[in-house]
Design a protein around this motif. Structure first.
Motif, PDB file in Angstrom:
ATOM      1  N   ALA A 102       0.827  -1.212   0.000  1.00  0.00           N
ATOM      2  CA  ALA A 102       0.000   0.000   0.000  1.00  0.00           C
ATOM      3  C   ALA A 102       0.856   1.254   0.000  1.00  0.00           C
ATOM      4  CB  ALA A 102      -0.937  -0.006   1.214  1.00  0.00           C
ATOM      5  N   LEU A 103       1.959   1.193   0.741  1.00  0.00           N
ATOM      6  CA  LEU A 103       2.860   2.341   0.771  1.00  0.00           C
ATOM      7  C   LEU A 103       3.507   2.575  -0.591  1.00  0.00           C
ATOM      8  CD1 LEU A 103       4.175   4.519   2.524  1.00  0.00           C
ATOM      9  CD2 LEU A 103       5.967   2.861   3.114  1.00  0.00           C
ATOM     10  N   ASN A 104       3.867   1.495  -1.287  1.00  0.00           N
ATOM     11  CA  ASN A 104       4.429   1.639  -2.634  1.00  0.00           C
ATOM     12  C   ASN A 104       3.422   2.263  -3.598  1.00  0.00           C
ATOM     13  OD1 ASN A 104       6.962   0.571  -2.044  1.00  0.00           O
ATOM     14  ND2 ASN A 104       6.247  -1.546  -2.308  1.00  0.00           N
ATOM     15  N   VAL A 105       2.146   1.790  -3.522  1.00  0.00           N
ATOM     16  CA  VAL A 105       1.111   2.379  -4.382  1.00  0.00           C
ATOM     17  C   VAL A 105       0.936   3.860  -4.088  1.00  0.00           C
ATOM     18  CG1 VAL A 105      -1.349   2.307  -4.932  1.00  0.00           C
ATOM     19  CG2 VAL A 105      -0.065   0.169  -4.695  1.00  0.00           C
ATOM     20  N   GLN A 106       0.880   4.201  -2.800  1.00  0.00           N
ATOM     21  CA  GLN A 106       0.737   5.604  -2.427  1.00  0.00           C
ATOM     22  C   GLN A 106       1.933   6.429  -2.905  1.00  0.00           C
ATOM     23  OE1 GLN A 106       0.100   5.788   1.771  1.00  0.00           O
ATOM     24  NE2 GLN A 106      -1.911   4.759   1.702  1.00  0.00           N
ATOM     25  N   LEU A 107       3.128   5.835  -2.809  1.00  0.00           N
ATOM     26  CA  LEU A 107       4.323   6.546  -3.242  1.00  0.00           C
ATOM     27  C   LEU A 107       4.296   6.787  -4.756  1.00  0.00           C
ATOM     28  CD1 LEU A 107       7.067   7.709  -2.391  1.00  0.00           C
ATOM     29  CD2 LEU A 107       8.058   5.434  -2.738  1.00  0.00           C
ATOM     30  N   GLN A 108       3.898   5.767  -5.528  1.00  0.00           N
ATOM     31  CA  GLN A 108       3.808   5.941  -6.981  1.00  0.00           C
ATOM     32  C   GLN A 108       2.756   6.978  -7.353  1.00  0.00           C
ATOM     33  OE1 GLN A 108       3.117   2.057  -8.586  1.00  0.00           O
ATOM     34  NE2 GLN A 108       5.161   1.269  -8.017  1.00  0.00           N
ATOM     35  N   THR A 109       1.602   6.942  -6.670  1.00  0.00           N
ATOM     36  CA  THR A 109       0.562   7.939  -6.928  1.00  0.00           C
ATOM     37  C   THR A 109       1.053   9.343  -6.625  1.00  0.00           C
ATOM     38  OG1 THR A 109      -1.100   6.271  -6.348  1.00  0.00           O
ATOM     39  CG2 THR A 109      -1.820   8.565  -6.415  1.00  0.00           C
ATOM     40  N   TRP A 110       1.769   9.466  -5.555  1.00  0.00           N
ATOM     41  CA  TRP A 110       2.302  10.788  -5.179  1.00  0.00           C
ATOM     42  C   TRP A 110       3.315  11.279  -6.198  1.00  0.00           C
ATOM     43  CZ3 TRP A 110       7.309  12.227  -3.518  1.00  0.00           C
ATOM     44  CH2 TRP A 110       7.398  13.528  -3.011  1.00  0.00           C
ATOM     45  N   VAL A 111       4.174  10.358  -6.685  1.00  0.00           N
ATOM     46  CA  VAL A 111       5.176  10.737  -7.693  1.00  0.00           C
ATOM     47  C   VAL A 111       4.487  11.192  -8.982  1.00  0.00           C
ATOM     48  CG1 VAL A 111       7.013   9.847  -9.171  1.00  0.00           C
ATOM     49  CG2 VAL A 111       7.012   9.302  -6.736  1.00  0.00           C
ATOM     50  N   GLN A 112       3.453  10.454  -9.393  1.00  0.00           N
ATOM     51  CA  GLN A 112       2.721  10.843 -10.595  1.00  0.00           C
ATOM     52  C   GLN A 112       2.048  12.201 -10.415  1.00  0.00           C
ATOM     53  OE1 GLN A 112       0.030   7.647 -11.427  1.00  0.00           O
ATOM     54  NE2 GLN A 112       1.674   6.190 -12.010  1.00  0.00           N
ATOM     55  N   ALA A 113       1.467  12.411  -9.241  1.00  0.00           N
ATOM     56  CA  ALA A 113       0.826  13.706  -8.979  1.00  0.00           C
ATOM     57  C   ALA A 113       1.851  14.834  -9.007  1.00  0.00           C
ATOM     58  CB  ALA A 113       0.108  13.666  -7.634  1.00  0.00           C
ATOM     59  N   VAL A 114       3.025  14.598  -8.489  1.00  0.00           N
ATOM     60  CA  VAL A 114       4.079  15.621  -8.493  1.00  0.00           C
ATOM     61  C   VAL A 114       4.514  15.930  -9.926  1.00  0.00           C
ATOM     62  CG1 VAL A 114       6.463  16.081  -7.822  1.00  0.00           C
ATOM     63  CG2 VAL A 114       4.863  15.169  -6.141  1.00  0.00           C
ATOM     64  N   HIS A 115       4.686  14.855 -10.739  1.00  0.00           N
ATOM     65  CA  HIS A 115       5.072  15.077 -12.146  1.00  0.00           C
ATOM     66  C   HIS A 115       3.984  15.857 -12.891  1.00  0.00           C
ATOM     67  CE1 HIS A 115       8.822  12.931 -12.219  1.00  0.00           C
ATOM     68  NE2 HIS A 115       8.267  11.805 -11.730  1.00  0.00           N
ATOM     69  N   ALA A 116       2.707  15.529 -12.648  1.00  0.00           N
ATOM     70  CA  ALA A 116       1.617  16.263 -13.307  1.00  0.00           C
ATOM     71  C   ALA A 116       1.626  17.725 -12.913  1.00  0.00           C
ATOM     72  CB  ALA A 116       0.276  15.619 -12.956  1.00  0.00           C
ATOM     73  N   GLN A 117       1.836  17.998 -11.639  1.00  0.00           N
ATOM     74  CA  GLN A 117       1.903  19.386 -11.194  1.00  0.00           C
ATOM     75  C   GLN A 117       3.083  20.111 -11.822  1.00  0.00           C
ATOM     76  OE1 GLN A 117       1.949  19.381  -6.933  1.00  0.00           O
ATOM     77  NE2 GLN A 117      -0.154  18.603  -6.720  1.00  0.00           N
ATOM     78  N   ILE A 118       4.208  19.410 -11.962  1.00  0.00           N
ATOM     79  CA  ILE A 118       5.379  20.038 -12.600  1.00  0.00           C
ATOM     80  C   ILE A 118       5.087  20.353 -14.064  1.00  0.00           C
ATOM     81  CG2 ILE A 118       7.749  19.614 -13.330  1.00  0.00           C
ATOM     82  CD1 ILE A 118       8.151  18.043 -10.724  1.00  0.00           C
ATOM     83  N   ASP A 119       4.460  19.385 -14.791  1.00  0.00           N
ATOM     84  CA  ASP A 119       4.111  19.634 -16.192  1.00  0.00           C
ATOM     85  C   ASP A 119       3.140  20.809 -16.326  1.00  0.00           C
ATOM     86  OD1 ASP A 119       5.727  17.501 -16.848  1.00  0.00           O
ATOM     87  OD2 ASP A 119       4.048  16.038 -16.903  1.00  0.00           O
ATOM     88  N   GLN A 120       2.137  20.835 -15.448  1.00  0.00           N
ATOM     89  CA  GLN A 120       1.178  21.932 -15.484  1.00  0.00           C
ATOM     90  C   GLN A 120       1.856  23.266 -15.210  1.00  0.00           C
ATOM     91  OE1 GLN A 120      -2.030  21.401 -12.754  1.00  0.00           O
ATOM     92  NE2 GLN A 120      -3.169  23.212 -13.458  1.00  0.00           N
ATOM     93  N   ALA A 121       2.740  23.275 -14.244  1.00  0.00           N
ATOM     94  CA  ALA A 121       3.459  24.518 -13.935  1.00  0.00           C
ATOM     95  C   ALA A 121       4.350  24.931 -15.102  1.00  0.00           C
ATOM     96  CB  ALA A 121       4.279  24.333 -12.659  1.00  0.00           C
ATOM     97  N   THR A 122       4.970  23.943 -15.783  1.00  0.00           N
ATOM     98  CA  THR A 122       5.828  24.259 -16.941  1.00  0.00           C
ATOM     99  C   THR A 122       5.019  24.857 -18.083  1.00  0.00           C
ATOM    100  OG1 THR A 122       7.263  22.409 -16.308  1.00  0.00           O
ATOM    101  CG2 THR A 122       7.523  23.294 -18.526  1.00  0.00           C
TER     102      THR A 122
END
Length: 498
Positions: free
Chosen positions: A433-453
């Protein structure tokens, strides 16, 4: 009237029968109470030893010992030495006629005087007792008084100082004499060592009781560490055979459970896992590795203290003397210490008398001696078993009661393994569960970075457009201004000419 009289006659036997039934019921109830009381007394029999039974039979106030037939070391020596003197006297006389009482007393006094002179010659270099200490010796005595308990290294340094050369030479002479006559009977060697303790203590008469005890403990450790290989388990005694007999006896009683000895033991539902008496078992086994009698007594005291700690954790009520003795018997049965009889006899023969007759060490050692004596005489009645059951356990014809304990321990271990497996599964699920949460968080961070870019690119384009429009408007304004200036100059020239 006839019918009523007949009815009364019929009721009378019924009342009698009821009274008889009540009497029989009360009788059976009394018998049941007696049986339960007898069973309760049998259960309470166990190992019962009062404080009075631990003391010397001579009522001197010190602790006795089963090895001395219930007497303390002082009373035992006072009883044994005259008997040995009479036996030696009759052995020397042989078939000669029995001497008179006056000759016997004269010979006894001569033997005693010769022995005292010999010991004084060994310890002090002459037949006279030690003289008054000089100033340097008084300084050495003060150094002995300042020593801390257990500071054996400091004691050796003080003993090797020039002011204590006389004491050091006496110790060396005694050790050399004992090593030269190591073939003597062990009881004679014990008498020599005890006499040395007594004569050496005369040099410290100005010390207090605590200081004298502390100093003599160092002296005992110095002497017996050197003499251990000569006097321990001596060839002139049967200590080795008794060690083997006691070891076989303890091994044959390995089926005895704590419940049989009425030892408070933690329940299966408690948080205590394993044997709470394991530190006590380890401490009593370490006794054989020590050389000095005082160090062996320290192991016994440590074992007893661990027993009290285990009893306090296993039972909510404070432990009493009966529980302590029962638990000590259980510890000895589980540990089966190597050369137990020889170690106890070594402490009895060559230890300081005050260490065995009083204090915590004397109390604990007396209880250990009582526990060993109880094991040697253990029978079914002591364990609340019938003679047939006891013989069945001893001959291994029945399944020992320890098997149920082994099964209970196996069930407990299986339960612990199942619990560990469930914990491992929960831990694995948590990690996933922690790995899934970590992957989801990483994807959310990348999406926010793309949106900010992307937003940054749009902002930069808008800024560029604004700057370009601003520059174009500025250039047009400047052209208009220049045109107006030129027009004004062209218009204003004829006026000038006029």
């Amino acid at each position: 009237m006839l019918t009523s009289s007949n009815a009364n006659k019929k009721r009378t036997p019924n009342r009698l029968s009821q009274h008889l039934d009540v009497l029989l019921f009360s009788r059976t109830r009394l018998e049941g109470i007696k049986q339960r009381r007898a069973m309760w007394t049998d259960k309470q029999r166990g190992i019962r030893l009062s404080q009075h039974e631990l003391l010397c039979k001579n009522s001197c106030g010190y602790y006795g010992n089963p090895a001395w037939q219930g007497f303390c070391s002082k009373c035992w020596r006072e009883r044994v030495r005259p008997a040995e003197a009479r036996r030696l006297d009759t052995r020397e006389s042989g078939e000669v006629t029995t001497p008179t009482f006056s000759k016997f007393e004269e010979k006894k006094n001569m033997e005693k005087g010769r022995r005292i002179n010999t010991m004084r010659r060994l310890f002090w270099g002459g037949p006279s007792p030690p003289k008054q200490p000089s100033d340097s010796q008084m300084n050495a005595l003060k150094a002995f008084q300042k020593l801390e308990p257990g500071d054996f290294t400091g004691f050796l340094k003080t003993l090797r100082s020039p002011s204590c050369q006389r004491l050091q030479s006496r110790c060396t002479a005694f050790l050399n004499t004992m090593e030269a006559y190591h073939a003597l009977q062990v009881q004679k060697q014990s008498d020599l060592v005890q006499d040395f303790y007594q004569s050496f203590a005369e040099y410290f008469t100005s010390f207090s009781e605590a200081e004298l005890t502390r100093t003599m403990e160092h002296v005992e450790k110095l002497i017996m560490t050197r003499l251990h290989k000569w006097v321990f388990c001596h060839d002139s005694c049967d200590d080795e055979q008794k060690d083997l007999t006691l070891q076989r006896r303890i091994r044959s009683l390995n089926w005895v459970t704590p419940q049989m000895l009425s030892v408070p033991f933690p329940e299966m539902q408690s948080t205590i896992t394993g044997d709470p008496f394991l530190p006590a078992i380890t401490a009593i086994i370490e006794m054989d590795a020590k050389r000095a009698p005082q160090d062996k007594l320290v192991c016994v005291s440590k074992c007893s203290q661990h027993v009290f700690e285990a009893l306090s954790t296993s039972n909510s009520e404070p432990a009493n003397a009966d529980d302590f003795l029962s638990a000590l018997v259980y510890v000895v049965l589980k540990a089966n210490p190597p050369r137990l009889h020889s170690n106890m006899q070594y402490v009895i023969r060559f230890g300081l008398p005050q260490s065995l007759m009083a204090g915590e060490s004397g109390y604990y050692f007396t209880n250990l001696s009582c526990a060993v004596a109880f094991i040697e005489k253990l029978d079914g009645r002591s364990l609340n078993l019938s003679p047939e059951e006891f013989e069945g356990y001893m001959r291994r014809g029945r399944a020992p009661a320890a098997a149920s304990g082994v099964q209970a321990a196996a069930c407990e271990t299986r339960h612990l393994l199942d619990e560990l497996m469930s914990r491992q599964e929960r831990l694995d699920h948590g990690v996933d569960a922690l790995n899934v949460q970590l992957q989801t968080w990483v994807q959310a961070v990348h999406a926010q970075i793309d949106q900010a870019t992307s937003q940054l690119a749009l902002v930069q384009e808008e800024v560029t457009d604004i700057s370009l429009s601003a520059s174009s408007s500025t250039s047009s304004d400047s052209a208009e201004i220049e045109h107006l200036i030129l027009t004004d100059e062209h218009v204003g020239s004829p006026d000038t000419d006029c």
